[in-house]
Write a protein that holds these residues in place. Structure first.
Motif, PDB file in Angstrom:
ATOM      1  N   PHE A 192      86.370  54.842  -9.920  1.00  0.00           N
ATOM      2  CA  PHE A 192      85.580  55.852 -10.155  1.00  0.00           C
ATOM      3  C   PHE A 192      83.989  55.404  -9.018  1.00  0.00           C
ATOM      4  O   PHE A 192      83.513  55.758  -8.728  1.00  0.00           O
ATOM      5  CB  PHE A 192      85.429  56.336 -11.498  1.00  0.00           C
ATOM      6  N   ASN A 193      83.857  54.552  -9.140  1.00  0.00           N
ATOM      7  CA  ASN A 193      83.177  53.908  -7.997  1.00  0.00           C
ATOM      8  C   ASN A 193      83.256  53.197  -6.424  1.00  0.00           C
ATOM      9  O   ASN A 193      82.367  53.280  -5.495  1.00  0.00           O
ATOM     10  CB  ASN A 193      82.277  51.977  -8.566  1.00  0.00           C
ATOM     11  N   ASP A 194      84.506  54.120  -6.371  1.00  0.00           N
ATOM     12  CA  ASP A 194      85.227  53.910  -5.547  1.00  0.00           C
ATOM     13  C   ASP A 194      84.790  55.494  -4.684  1.00  0.00           C
ATOM     14  O   ASP A 194      85.456  56.390  -5.483  1.00  0.00           O
ATOM     15  CB  ASP A 194      86.210  53.754  -4.864  1.00  0.00           C
ATOM     16  N   ILE A 195      84.172  55.444  -3.451  1.00  0.00           N
ATOM     17  CA  ILE A 195      83.608  57.160  -3.160  1.00  0.00           C
ATOM     18  C   ILE A 195      85.340  57.695  -2.520  1.00  0.00           C
ATOM     19  O   ILE A 195      85.011  58.820  -2.619  1.00  0.00           O
ATOM     20  CB  ILE A 195      82.830  57.090  -2.672  1.00  0.00           C
ATOM     21  N   HIS A 196      86.285  56.829  -2.186  1.00  0.00           N
ATOM     22  CA  HIS A 196      87.086  57.178  -1.400  1.00  0.00           C
ATOM     23  C   HIS A 196      88.399  57.600  -2.291  1.00  0.00           C
ATOM     24  O   HIS A 196      89.075  58.892  -2.286  1.00  0.00           O
ATOM     25  CB  HIS A 196      87.772  55.988  -0.959  1.00  0.00           C
ATOM     26  N   PHE A 197      88.043  57.150  -3.522  1.00  0.00           N
ATOM     27  CA  PHE A 197      89.115  57.424  -5.048  1.00  0.00           C
ATOM     28  C   PHE A 197      88.590  58.718  -5.554  1.00  0.00           C
ATOM     29  O   PHE A 197      89.477  60.059  -5.657  1.00  0.00           O
ATOM     30  CB  PHE A 197      89.142  56.586  -5.880  1.00  0.00           C
ATOM     31  N   ARG A 198      87.071  59.468  -5.880  1.00  0.00           N
ATOM     32  CA  ARG A 198      86.906  60.401  -5.768  1.00  0.00           C
ATOM     33  C   ARG A 198      87.158  61.256  -5.546  1.00  0.00           C
ATOM     34  O   ARG A 198      87.332  62.735  -5.086  1.00  0.00           O
ATOM     35  CB  ARG A 198      85.168  59.385  -5.824  1.00  0.00           C
ATOM     36  N   GLU A 199      87.082  60.773  -3.896  1.00  0.00           N
ATOM     37  CA  GLU A 199      87.075  62.122  -2.738  1.00  0.00           C
ATOM     38  C   GLU A 199      88.465  62.717  -3.275  1.00  0.00           C
ATOM     39  O   GLU A 199      89.561  63.592  -2.671  1.00  0.00           O
ATOM     40  CB  GLU A 199      87.050  61.473  -1.273  1.00  0.00           C
ATOM     41  N   ALA A 200      89.215  61.477  -2.515  1.00  0.00           N
ATOM     42  CA  ALA A 200      91.101  61.130  -3.203  1.00  0.00           C
ATOM     43  C   ALA A 200      91.027  62.518  -3.869  1.00  0.00           C
ATOM     44  O   ALA A 200      91.994  63.552  -4.124  1.00  0.00           O
ATOM     45  CB  ALA A 200      92.180  60.143  -2.415  1.00  0.00           C
ATOM     46  N   MET A 201      90.430  62.746  -5.103  1.00  0.00           N
ATOM     47  CA  MET A 201      90.750  62.694  -6.239  1.00  0.00           C
ATOM     48  C   MET A 201      90.459  64.993  -6.177  1.00  0.00           C
ATOM     49  O   MET A 201      90.807  65.547  -6.682  1.00  0.00           O
ATOM     50  CB  MET A 201      89.383  62.984  -7.940  1.00  0.00           C
ATOM     51  N   ALA A 202      89.548  64.974  -5.806  1.00  0.00           N
ATOM     52  CA  ALA A 202      88.205  65.941  -5.292  1.00  0.00           C
ATOM     53  C   ALA A 202      89.652  67.155  -4.438  1.00  0.00           C
ATOM     54  O   ALA A 202      89.962  68.139  -4.670  1.00  0.00           O
ATOM     55  CB  ALA A 202      87.259  65.718  -4.357  1.00  0.00           C
ATOM     56  N   TYR A 203      90.477  66.385  -3.784  1.00  0.00           N
ATOM     57  CA  TYR A 203      90.744  66.466  -2.926  1.00  0.00           C
ATOM     58  C   TYR A 203      93.190  67.203  -3.644  1.00  0.00           C
ATOM     59  O   TYR A 203      93.584  68.363  -3.152  1.00  0.00           O
ATOM     60  CB  TYR A 203      91.920  65.984  -1.844  1.00  0.00           C
ATOM     61  N   ALA A 204      93.302  66.339  -4.819  1.00  0.00           N
ATOM     62  CA  ALA A 204      93.897  66.514  -5.290  1.00  0.00           C
ATOM     63  C   ALA A 204      94.262  67.079  -5.942  1.00  0.00           C
ATOM     64  O   ALA A 204      95.503  67.471  -6.753  1.00  0.00           O
ATOM     65  CB  ALA A 204      95.117  64.748  -6.113  1.00  0.00           C
ATOM     66  N   ILE A 205      92.958  67.092  -6.909  1.00  0.00           N
ATOM     67  CA  ILE A 205      93.401  68.549  -7.807  1.00  0.00           C
ATOM     68  C   ILE A 205      93.395  69.577  -7.765  1.00  0.00           C
ATOM     69  O   ILE A 205      92.220  70.589  -7.153  1.00  0.00           O
ATOM     70  CB  ILE A 205      91.662  68.632  -9.148  1.00  0.00           C
ATOM     71  N   ASP A 206      95.135  70.124  -7.999  1.00  0.00           N
ATOM     72  CA  ASP A 206      94.777  71.827  -7.910  1.00  0.00           C
ATOM     73  C   ASP A 206      93.882  72.682  -8.332  1.00  0.00           C
ATOM     74  O   ASP A 206      93.686  73.262  -9.555  1.00  0.00           O
ATOM     75  CB  ASP A 206      96.698  72.202  -7.964  1.00  0.00           C
ATOM     76  N   LYS A 207      92.819  72.893  -8.176  1.00  0.00           N
ATOM     77  CA  LYS A 207      91.382  74.147  -8.839  1.00  0.00           C
ATOM     78  C   LYS A 207      91.715  75.500  -8.217  1.00  0.00           C
ATOM     79  O   LYS A 207      91.623  75.667  -9.875  1.00  0.00           O
ATOM     80  CB  LYS A 207      90.609  73.735  -8.278  1.00  0.00           C
ATOM     81  N   GLN A 208      92.478  75.492  -7.993  1.00  0.00           N
ATOM     82  CA  GLN A 208      93.175  77.083  -8.325  1.00  0.00           C
ATOM     83  C   GLN A 208      93.530  77.656  -9.696  1.00  0.00           C
ATOM     84  O   GLN A 208      94.039  78.803  -9.631  1.00  0.00           O
ATOM     85  CB  GLN A 208      93.997  77.552  -6.816  1.00  0.00           C
ATOM     86  N   LYS A 209      94.805  76.550  -9.602  1.00  0.00           N
ATOM     87  CA  LYS A 209      96.095  76.911  -9.875  1.00  0.00           C
ATOM     88  C   LYS A 209      95.269  76.686 -11.889  1.00  0.00           C
ATOM     89  O   LYS A 209      95.056  77.315 -12.510  1.00  0.00           O
ATOM     90  CB  LYS A 209      96.906  75.209 -10.892  1.00  0.00           C
ATOM     91  N   ILE A 210      94.025  76.125 -11.645  1.00  0.00           N
ATOM     92  CA  ILE A 210      92.961  75.575 -12.765  1.00  0.00           C
ATOM     93  C   ILE A 210      92.434  76.633 -13.949  1.00  0.00           C
ATOM     94  O   ILE A 210      92.695  77.374 -13.735  1.00  0.00           O
ATOM     95  CB  ILE A 210      92.437  74.262 -13.025  1.00  0.00           C
ATOM     96  N   ALA A 211      91.923  78.069 -12.291  1.00  0.00           N
ATOM     97  CA  ALA A 211      91.205  79.197 -12.456  1.00  0.00           C
ATOM     98  C   ALA A 211      91.882  79.692 -12.945  1.00  0.00           C
ATOM     99  O   ALA A 211      91.812  80.104 -13.688  1.00  0.00           O
ATOM    100  CB  ALA A 211      90.683  79.355 -10.995  1.00  0.00           C
TER     101      ALA A 211
END
Lengths: 563, 365, 330, 324, 309
Positions: A301-320
């Motif tokens: 989590f201390n890796d900004i790229h990892f966080r960024e990747a997660m932000a793209y990868a999580i299907d937020k629309q589906k959650i909503a």
């Protein structure tokens, strides 16, 4: 206003989560909205110009407690005691209430003008003395000062109808906390020595209602004839039946036993509106942000790229869609509750700050950052270790658990193993406070000013070493530049200056992703316009549509009988 | 090893000796004297019959001799084994030398074990036979106890055997570890009259062949007479008469022994000696004494229970003949003084009226 | 008398164990409930040490060594001081429980006894008419009803009878417009509200009583004294009741006592579904609110109630069985 | 007078073959007669007793033939008629005397239950009757007020005998009433029973495995083997000369313990499996006097002056002219 | 539920190793095996059939289920239809698929907890019953205390303090709280068995206590143990459902209990998704009832008096 409003918003958002929140908040927090209901009162709904509100949860029965300071008081308390200003958390609008105006002298002195002609409901006149007394009382009883006002306040003094607040250090956002503090009568409370443990069965306030009748299963409020804006109050009587539990509360709402409720209802169109399509309405405005909080002291989590990747990868629309039944929108990464706080939004940030769902992009970011996948499709970091983490969600918060499950399946596409854990709330919050968690779903935001949200989320002054309990900034974001931005903001009385600081912080939020925002938590509100009209709506968002907190003061002065 | 070979190990057999064995049970503030200074011995190769009714203490003796219980006082010795102070952990070892035959052939066999398994276990446990040799030896034992043909019986389970066959299996299991002493607790009382002789004479034969001693516990003086060398008659934990079986039974002197003999169903006698002839002490007592309260009622078992369960304080103060309450010949002497065993080693009796009672008329006390 | 004393001794011992368990359990578990509570308050803003202390005092969090805590705890219990409820703050736990206890005691107590009586009677009938239609239907049918989770039956009832048919209220113990009082109106409302909860306990519980009694009775019917009663030409009802049922009832009474804990457990779940104002619903809300003082006190109250009921059943057993009453066997 | 004619009892079993425990039994029990029924375990003697008393569980067995008590066939009565007749005409004493009393009621209660079932008695009448009966069986009056568990085994069995007499039955069936008791107690009870019978003049069917005991008390002896009655005689003639080899062998098992030489005898072999059909004489495999006819021909009954015997030795096949 | 188990069990008279009734012994030379006898019992047969179906479903669940458990892309909250026989959940899962997968977890929890419970019960009950004396005093006291303490509240109390709630935690809680009944009845059983001559005989044959307990005695008590085991499974299945229902379990696993939990927290009733809430409850009841019925059969086989005609 970091304290109360934060809690307030926490409840708004967490309130989505079923049933579990306690009455242990400060005045006027509901017990969690998607919750509990109970009993009776089929006959109450039909009475003349009265309103049946399903919001107060006795679990199982009511305690006769209208203490505005204590936890565990009746929801009705907030229909009785009033604050100095009404702050509309939806758009930050400030409406004069017991105070008629305020002005800053520098950034360490705030002067409030108190309304004349207001009376306590026992007939005694209300004055600036009562205001000063209330704040002095908070100082005298630190256990009441949940907002920590006296950590920044120097003194409070009265002259005529003016109350002056002197600050130890500049804290302009503290205005919101002062504004929302409910005022109690000096002539009553000055003799109460143990305010927290008092039950206050006969509340004396300035508000539109007084207690009518009380039984363990139901209580009523009746209109205060001496109210300072009595002419605006159309509802003569309000009935609060015990909520009961989830299923029965929903069934009661669905079968039309209540005029107003704050419940998460699945498929609200069918289960509520369609039962009486002419009158039954709902409005679920966003009230906070649910995000994926990470322990930034830990890899990856201390890796900004990892966080960024997660932000793209999580299907937020589906959650909503699935976890929240489509009632809410995907949250902007900037940390503002949109559209209510759109005046704060940095126009240079694209797409209102929403990270679109894009697994390909996420994979690309990861591989550029040195991650790769093995034959089993597991993601490996640059040292070749597989990546897995625990995602904590409080036990019983069903929509959050569903959210976590979707996060889990989303990240699985990247080869990341997520273990969803559902500890008890206490354990959940403790592991965050002490920094012993990997990741957790968290709620923040929805405060009157975004400063409060950002401050608690990002200010490094709250950071504690892992193992020691932190009260805020549990993801442990520690960045001197961010601190500098917050520091500048706290001193700025000028709104333009505040906006510049906000823009900067939004950039931090958007680009560095201290948390990954998922969706907006909604304020649930279902109401019937059969008897009264004038409810807050997206078109006229004069208040959050909640029957708890301070919003009812605003709403009850807006409702008009259907003619 | 055949049983004939066992015989060669005659030196293994040992003498059982009980000296002044007393057993007191304390239960819920009630003291029961189960055995009162009982002494007797069993010589190698002999059968001693312990005769008495339930409550007489004969089962307690069996439990003490087999180490299940310890006497309150007195010593019990089997060869080199000091049984009365035997620690629990050595019990298993001791049981190689003492084996038991039970009253109920139906419950003393594990229904899940075959004949072969039943016989092999003691061989493996006590004599450390290998599986194969244990099997061989088990076949040998089956022959000995006449569970033949072997192939037919080896894999049978108890429920496929008749009562007599089961009891022979139990006996076979008991001799498997080549014990020095076999305690046979009413081994035939649950069997039909028609097969009793078979089982009893098997025990008789085995002790002759192996030289082990047998403690034969029974309430049936007839069977004691048939196989036992000596008889010890117990009443309420007291030895009231003992001696060579033939002597004691043919010339019984103690009234209780005579009751026991009289109680043996004897068809030939009963028709020719009508009920009013001969000794009818029980009935005489019932009708005469008027002791009709429930607990010391003339019925023997009731009386035994009532008398042997007395409050603590009185236990050791008890004097007088244990049988006096039921004895038709009881005199003041019987109440005041406790009789001790008198007579030759061949025949001893503990009764004040031992010599005279045979001919004397019952006293009405 | 001795029997009574022994049972009383056991009662005291078990109560003590329950009390101590209640003390130890929270202290054994990882994660201090008090800290969890703090964490919750801390969400509202930073807590200064003085506030923390204030909070600790306010919540009555324990201090001192474990032994002194234990002593304090026992002392508090003796004075009926169970602390202050977190979720009903500032109400003392005892007051919260006092409101809920009568409901549970009345409802579960009455229905459980009723269920036991009816079930047992039907069990007698089934056993006596063994192998006949009633028996074979009842055994299978009640194997199923007794296998349903209490809460599930409750859910089904609410949906069917309250929501769909509107025959009964959706939840609660009485009408909200009434105040608890010894009035006909209130009693009527309370009874009306208790119909579905009662039916739930009744239906799920009766199978156990019925099947238990049936099996026991069949066993008893094999006894010699039954045969003798038949041989003596006693009327069937005398054999069925005074001979068979009377004896078959004995072990059932002890079993009933022992299973009370489970009946109560099931009923607690049922209360949760009906939001019945009793201990069970309170327990569920205490659990979800992490109201540990309330949770602990509830556990203690439920346990002690069950223990007392057990004790009563034991005493009853003693009265029913002359062998026990007269200090014979056992 | 009770007459059993051609009585067959078959136990049905779900697993395995049905067991025919009573095979064509003929038996007459005259008034005021003490009859002993002996046989080895499993010979069907208890089954016979139960069948006569109609106490067999009808669902598990099949009973054919007739049991005529004073002209009424018990097997044909319906439940109500049977109940009316029970205990007044025919009562039983069970082997498990220990369990014959309802453990939760006082002894007198159970006497009263039986009395109330068959007539109107006042409590005083009943109490008097019970006290009298208890005295008859040499029990104390206090026993009335006691619970079964407070009595010893022998006392219970005495009480059970008293209970069986409470309504002056014509016939009492006692099924191994003393088997579980000590020898001395057994002896005492049997003696008492004998005296009672002589005094009160009811009929007794005394079932026991112990021929010696039976011979001491019974006026007539019925010997059963493998479900059949093989010999039935008066005690005196039986003792003088037992006809059936089985009876003889049983008698030989009893010797005088005080004789000079004591040698116990037994009967080799085991009784036949009653689930199998029998060919010839059931006792043949164990019989010392077996000959060819015994193995394949079922012997008929040979009647003599005071009874009968079922043995080829006394049939034309046996060729003997010995009069039974 | 539990009540039934207890009473049904206690009613069994001790299992006699062999019948002494030589009449019934004859003609029984080829005595059918225990299972065959059980199968002949109508109720047990019904139970066995239901149980077997459940077992099979649990075993081949992944092949049987129409969809993947992780497939959440169906239309939300749909009533039963041809594509979704039991409808879909609020989060777009197929209810039937959940039900099938749920059977795995529920039965796993039930049977594993049942095994643990019976294991503790065996250990405690057997040791207490076999050794007697102070061992018995101590263990019996523990058993009696556990017996009278109300199980579910205790479970709730323990579970409430547990920091996390996985399957194993639930199993653990149930094992801790559930063994006393089995322990008590096994102890009672052991106490009667231990006095039987064949046990004394085994001691004389030089067997060691553990061998006596587990090799000599246990086979004779097998039906009794199985019955107790099934009882424990019933208890565990129901308790799991109860704990999950209260939210004290782990809602992210799919079991029948969590299905009801989700169904009711998603107001399935309100949406008319009756199958979602009905099906798992029915399955629980069917499973528990099938075990009860098998136990009926075991009782009937082991206890001659309860034998069916």
């Amino acid at each position: 206003m970091k304290g109360a409003m934060k809690v307030f918003s926490l409840f708004l958002t967490a309130g989505i989560s079923a049933s579990v929140l306690t009455a242990c908040g400060t005045g006027g927090t509901p017990q969690g909205s998607h919750s509990t209901g109970n009993s009776t009162a089929t006959n109450n709904g039909s009475a003349g110009n009265s309103l049946v509100i399903g919001v107060d949860n006795g679990s199982p029965t009511f305690t006769d407690n209208f203490n505005p300071f204590g936890p565990g008081n009746r929801i009705g308390t907030s229909y009785i005691y009033e604050p100095l200003f009404f702050v509309n958390s939806i758009n930050g609008q400030v409406v004069p209430w017991l105070a008629t105006g305020y002005k800053w002298q520098g950034n360490k002195k705030l002067i409030l003008t108190i309304r004349n002609g207001v009376k306590w409901n026992d007939g005694q006149p209300f004055s600036a003395e009562d205001v000063a007394f209330t704040f002095a009382y908070l100082k005298q009883n630190p256990s009441l000062d949940w907002q920590g006002l006296w950590q920044v306040l120097q003194s409070v003094s009265v002259s005529g109808n003016q109350v002056t607040f002197n600050f130890k250090k500049p804290d302009v956002p503290a205005f919101y906390e002062i504004a929302s503090t409910v005022i109690v009568p000096k002539h009553i409370w000055s003799t109460i020595t143990n305010p927290v443990q008092g039950m206050n069965e006969h509340p004396v306030g300035t508000g539109p209602y007084v207690v009518g009748s009380f039984t363990p299963y139901q209580y009523t409020l009746k209109k205060n004839p001496n109210y300072w804006q009595a002419s605006k109050v159309a509802v003569d009587k309000i009935v609060f039946p015990v909520l009961g539990n989830n299923q029965t509360a929903a069934l009661k709402l669905s079968s039309g036993q209540w005029d107003w409720a704050t419940l998460f209802l699945p498929n609200v169109q069918q289960t509520f509106v369609s039962k009486d399509p002419q009158y039954n309405q709902y409005w679920f405005p966003p009230g906070g942000i649910i995000s994926l909080g990470m322990n930034l002291t830990k890899a990856p989590f201390n890796d900004i790229h990892f966080r960024e990747a997660m932000a793209y990868a999580i299907d937020k629309q589906k959650i909503a869609q699935q976890a929240e039944d489509g009632y809410v929108a995907v949250a902007s990464q900037v940390g503002l509750v949109l559209p209510g706080q759109k005046q704060w939004l940095n126009p240079s940030i694209p797409n209102q700050g929403v990270y679109a769902y894009n697994v390909q992009k996420a994979k690309q970011i990861l591989s550029q950052a040195g991650y790769h996948t093995n034959a089993q499709g597991q993601l490996l970091d640059s040292s070749g270790k597989t990546i897995s983490f625990n995602l904590e969600v409080p036990s019983g918060w069903t929509d959050w658990i569903q959210t976590a499950q979707i996060v889990q399946s989303s990240l699985k596409q990247l080869g990341i193993t997520v273990n969803v854990q559902t500890p008890q709330y206490g354990e959940y919050s403790q592991s965050q406070a002490t920094g012993q968690y990997d990741a957790a779903l968290m709620a923040y935001g929805g405060t009157a000013t975004p400063f409060t949200s950002y401050d608690t989320l990002l200010n490094s002054k709250y950071v504690m070493p892992v193992g020691k309990a932190a009260n805020a900034n549990v993801e442990r974001w520690s960045n001197p530049e961010t601190d500098q931005m917050l520091h500048s903001w706290v001193q700025a009385t000028d709104s333009q200056a505040q906006l510049q600081d906000a823009y900067k912080i939004e950039n931090v939020m958007y680009q560095q992703l201290p948390v990954v925002n998922l969706f907006y938590g909604a304020t649930w509100s279902e109401f019937s316009t059969k008897k009264f009209v004038g409810w807050p709506s997206a078109a006229n968002p004069y208040a959050p549509p909640a029957p708890y907190g301070q919003a009812p003061l605003m709403i009850m002065t807006h409702l008009q009988p259907r003619s | 090893m055949s049983l004939e070979a066992l015989q060669a190990h005659g030196s293994k057999t040992a003498r059982l000796e009980l000296r002044e064995v007393t057993k007191v049970y304390q239960k819920r503030r009630r003291t029961t004297v189960a055995l009162n200074r009982v002494s007797f011995s069993v010589d190698p190769g002999k059968i001693i019959a312990l005769v008495g009714e339930s409550g007489s203490g004969k089962t307690t003796i069996a439990r003490i001799v087999t180490g299940i219980e310890r006497p309150t006082s007195g010593t019990v010795q089997l060869g080199d084994w000091q049984v009365d102070t035997l620690p629990t952990r050595r019990l298993r070892e001791y049981r190689r030398f003492v084996q038991m035959v039970f009253q109920d052939p139906f419950s003393s066999l594990n229904p899940h074990n075959t004949v072969l398994q039943t016989l092999m276990r003691p061989l493996i446990n006590h004599r450390h036979y290998s599986f194969v040799s244990a099997r061989e030896q088990a076949f040998e034992i089956m022959n000995t106890v006449r569970l033949a043909p072997i192939e037919q019986f080896a894999n049978k389970k108890p429920h496929q055997l008749s009562g007599g066959q089961r009891q022979r299996l139990v006996i076979g299991r008991a001799i498997a570890p080549e014990p020095q002493l076999m305690v046979a607790d009413e081994p035939v009382s649950m069997l039909d009259v028609s097969i009793r002789a078979d089982v009893l004479y098997l025990i008789d034969e085995l002790r002759r062949r192996t030289g082990m001693s047998v403690l034969y516990i029974t309430h049936d003086l007839l069977s004691a007479r048939a196989v036992a060398d000596e008889v010890v008659v117990l009443y309420r934990g007291h030895v009231v008469e003992r001696g060579v079986a033939q002597e004691v039974i043919r010339h019984a002197e103690h009234p209780y022994t005579r009751i026991l003999i009289n109680a043996i169903p004897n068809p030939r006698r009963s028709q020719y000696q009508t009920t009013n002839q001969g000794l009818e002490p029980v009935q005489a007592m019932e009708e005469d004494s008027g002791l009709h309260s429930p607990h010391d009622f003339a019925e023997l078992d009731g009386a035994l229970k009532a008398v042997t369960t007395v409050p603590t304080l009185q236990t050791h103060a008890t004097v007088g003949c244990p049988f006096m309450q039921r004895c038709p010949y009881a005199t003041l002497q019987c109440v005041e003084q406790t009789p001790s065993l008198q007579g030759s080693m061949n025949h001893q009796v503990a009764c004040w009226h031992a010599c005279g009672c045979k001919g004397s008329e019952p006293n009405n006390v | 008398m001795k029997y009574f004393l022994r049972k009383a001794g056991f009662l005291i011992l078990t109560v003590w164990i329950a009390v101590t368990l209640n003390f130890i359990l929270p202290r054994l578990m990882p994660g201090n409930p008090a800290q969890a509570m703090m964490a919750k308050y801390a969400q509202q803003g930073p807590i200064s040490p003085s506030q923390e202390h204030a909070l600790a005092l306010m919540l009555g969090l324990p201090t001192g060594s474990l032994w002194s805590q234990y002593g304090q705890y026992l002392g508090n219990l003796l004075h009926g001081n169970f602390g202050i409820s977190y979720s009903f703050y500032p109400e003392p736990v005892i007051a919260v429980i006092a409101r809920a206890l009568p409901w549970t005691l009345t409802l579960i107590g009455l229905v459980t006894i009723l269920q036991f009586v009816v079930g047992t009677l039907l069990g007698v009938y089934a056993a006596w008419n063994r192998g006949k239609k009633f028996d074979s239907t009842a055994t299978v049918l009640f194997s199923f009803t007794s296998a349903f989770p209490y809460f599930w039956i409750a859910l089904a009832f609410i949906y069917l009878f309250s929501y769909m048919l509107h025959w009964f209220p959706l939840s609660g113990g009485f009408s909200g417009s009434l105040s608890p009082a010894w009035s006909g109106a209130f009693a009527g409302s309370a009874i009306y509200h208790s119909v579905l909860p009662a039916l739930t306990i009744f239906i799920t519980g009766i199978g156990g009583s019925l099947l238990g009694m049936r099996n026991n009775m069949i066993n008893t019917l094999g006894e010699d004294y039954i045969l003798l009663g038949k041989a003596a030409g006693l009327p069937e009802y005398v054999i069925a009741t005074r001979y068979a049922a009377r004896n078959a009832l004995l072990p059932i009474v002890t079993n009933f006592a022992m299973s009370l804990g489970y009946v109560v457990g099931g009923s607690l779940l049922m209360e949760t579904v009906f939001a019945y104002p009793g201990m069970g619903y309170l327990l569920a809300t205490a659990v979800s609110n992490q109201d540990y003082p309330l949770l602990q006190a509830l556990f203690l109250f439920i346990t002690v109630s069950v223990l007392l009921a057990n004790f009563v059943a034991d005493i009853l057993y003693g009265l029913l069985d002359p062998r026990v009453r007269k200090g014979g066997v056992r | 007078m009770l007459e059993v004619k051609d009585l067959w009892v078959t136990y049905k079993s779900r697993h395995g073959r049905p067991v025919t425990a009573v095979r064509g039994v003929q038996l007459t029990i005259p008034d005021n007669m003490f009859i002993g029924l002996v046989g080895e375990s499993g010979c069907g003697k208890s089954t016979l007793g139960f069948a006569i008393a109609r106490l067999l569980d009808g669902r598990r067995n099949e009973v054919t033939g007739s049991v005529v008590l004073n002209g009424v066939d018990l097997l044909k009565l319906d439940v109500r008629e049977l109940r009316a007749l029970r205990w007044k005409k025919l009562s039983v004493v069970l082997q498990g005397g220990m369990n014959a009393f309802n453990p939760v009621h006082k002894i007198q209660q159970q006497f009263m239950d039986a009395m109330r079932a068959h007539g109107n008695f006042t409590v005083a009448e009943m109490t008097e009757r019970i006290a009298d009966l208890l005295k008859q069986v040499q029990l104390d009056r206090e026993v009335m007020e006691m619970y079964p568990h407070e009595l010893s085994g022998g006392m219970k069995q005495r009480a059970a005998i008293a209970l069986s007499l409470v309504l002056d039955p014509e016939l009492v069936i006692l099924d191994e009433p003393t088997t579980a008791l000590d020898v001395v107690v057994q002896h005492a009870i049997v003696d008492m029973l004998k005296n009672l019978q002589r005094r009160l003049r009811f009929s007794v069917l005394f079932i026991s495995h112990d021929l010696g005991l039976v011979l001491e008390v019974a006026q007539r002896v019925v010997v059963m083997y493998a479900g059949e009655i093989v010999e039935e005689r008066t005690t005196a003639t039986l003792l003088q000369k037992a006809m059936h080899p089985y009876t003889q062998a049983l008698l030989d098992c009893y010797v005088d313990p005080q004789a000079e030489e004591v040698h116990l005898a037994g009967i080799p072999g085991t009784p036949p499996d009653l689930s199998l059909p029998l060919h010839g004489c059931a006792f043949a495999p164990r019989c010392a006097k077996v000959f060819a006819a015994c193995l394949n021909q079922t012997p008929g009954l040979t009647f003599g002056v005071d009874g009968f015997v079922q043995c080829h030795l006394y049939t034309p096949q046996g060729g003997t002219t010995d009069e039974p | 539920m539990e009540f039934l188990r207890r009473q049904a069990k206690l009613s069994s008279t001790p299992i006699e190793p062999v019948s002494r009734d030589s009449v019934s012994e004859q003609g029984m030379l080829k005595q059918p095996g225990f299972l065959a006898l059980l199968w002949e019992n109508r109720k047990a047969r019904m139970g066995i059939i239901i149980l077997t179906i459940f077992m099979l479903v649990a075993l081949v669940g992944p092949w049987l289920a129409p969809y993947s458990l992780s497939d959440t892309n169906f239309a939300l909250s749909h009533p039963p239809s041809a594509a979704h026989w039991l409808g879909t959940t609020q989060s777009g899962q197929d209810v039937l698929t959940q039900l099938i997968y749920g059977s795995r977890v529920s039965m796993f929890v039930g049977f594993v907890a049942g095994v643990l419970v019976i294991f503790i019960a065996l250990l405690v009950g057997f040791l207490a019953g076999y050794f007697g004396g102070w061992v018995d005093e101590v263990l019996s006291l523990a058993m009696n205390v556990m017996l009278v303490l109300p199980g579910l509240p205790l479970m709730i109390l323990i579970a409430a303090y547990m920091p996390s709630h996985g399957i194993w935690e639930i199993i653990l809680v149930m094992s801790i709280t559930g063994w006393a009944f089995g322990g008590r009845s096994l102890r009672a059983q052991m106490m009667t068995v231990v006095q039987q001559d064949y046990v004394v005989a085994a001691k004389f044959a030089g067997e060691r206590p553990l061998r006596i307990i587990f090799r000599e005695i246990m086979p004779n008590m097998l039906s009794y143990i199985i019955a107790n085991f099934f009882g424990a499974v019933i208890g565990a299945v129901l308790a799991e459902a109860g704990l999950e229902f209260l939210g004290l379990g782990n809602p992210s696993i799919t079991s029948w209990g969590t299905m009801i939990y989700w169904a009711q927290s998603s107001d399935a009733m309100l949406n008319g998704q009756w199958a979602w809430i009905l099906a798992p409850g029915l399955c629980i009841a069917l499973l528990a009832a099938s075990l009860t019925l098998v136990n009926f059969g075991i009782d009937a086989v082991a206890n001659p008096r309860l034998q069916e005609e």
